[in-house]
Design a protein around this motif. Structure first.
Motif: not given
Length: 241
Positions: A131, A135, A106
């Motif tokens: 995400t 993702a 992330l």
């Protein structure tokens, strides 16, 4: 993740998405047809320099057409299979990293989005939303330039190459065997040069380049190929080979 399994870095996704892919396919089809025109024209014009037998010309032309189209298809299949294997391997690595270190991934996605001009806050929010939505797709698109649902099919690529080459090769083949003997060579040369002018113009148009240089290069290259093979064929025919 900074590198693909294939060793190359892809920091930018493919521009244009589906439109870019379609243009690439169309450009490949034009170039494949161009290859078919030039290679088959070279064969039949070369043989025409040695003999005016329609049967011999047809046999040589068909052999060149089949050999060229199969070679193009096999080459494209191998090339695209290798590319697809690399993309699938890269996606597998991305899946593992998302599973094992989601926070680090992330953060990486946030940094990459920020590197494209977004503020840190906006980049973070965009990374979180992407995400949450998907993702793998988000990381594959931003990091690798890959759409997991649109990997190129090797069989489709091979079939397209086969058809493109065959389509181009049919022109000089038919031009050399259908007209009467005295006109065969002239009809073939004129037909091939006109077709090369068209494919040169169309490839330049697809690439948003100037048409005149592309047309001239294409026509000159085809004319040179036919001149060389005809000279060789004539020499061999005169020598009785």
């Amino acid at each position: 993740m900074s590198e693909t399994t294939g060793g190359g870095r892809h920091d930018e996704p493919h521009a244009g998405g589906g439109l870019s892919a379609r243009l690439n396919w169309l450009r490949a089809a034009v170039l494949g047809a161009n290859d078919g025109i030039v290679s088959t024209a070279g064969i039949v014009v070369g043989v025409a320099g040695a003999t005016d037998s329609r049967g011999v010309l047809l046999t040589a032309g068909l052999a060149g057409l089949l050999a060229g189209s199969m070679s193009m298809a096999v080459g494209e299949y191998v090339s695209v299979s290798t590319q697809r294997d690399s993309e699938m391997a890269a996606l597998a690595v991305e899946r593992r990293e998302l599973r094992e270190q989601p926070e680090a991934e992330l953060e990486e996605l946030t940094r990459m989005l920020a590197g494209r001009g977004l503020s840190e806050e906006v980049a973070r929010e965009a990374a979180l939303q992407l995400t949450a939505r998907d993702a793998l797709r988000a990381h594959a698109g931003v990091e690798l330039g890959i759409d997991p649902d649109e990997l190129t099919s090797p069989w489709q690529a091979a079939g397209a190459s086969f058809l493109a080459f065959t389509t181009g090769a049919l022109l000089p083949l038919l031009a050399i065997v259908l007209p009467p003997a005295p006109a065969r060579l002239y009809v073939t040369v004129v037909s091939v040069l006109l077709a090369l002018a068209l494919t040169g113009w169309w490839s330049a148009r697809l690439g948003a380049a100037a048409a005149r240089p592309a047309v001239l290069r294409n026509v000159a290259g085809g004319a040179l190929a036919m001149a060389v093979t005809y000279a060789v064929g004539s020499a061999l025919g005169a020598a009785g080979v």
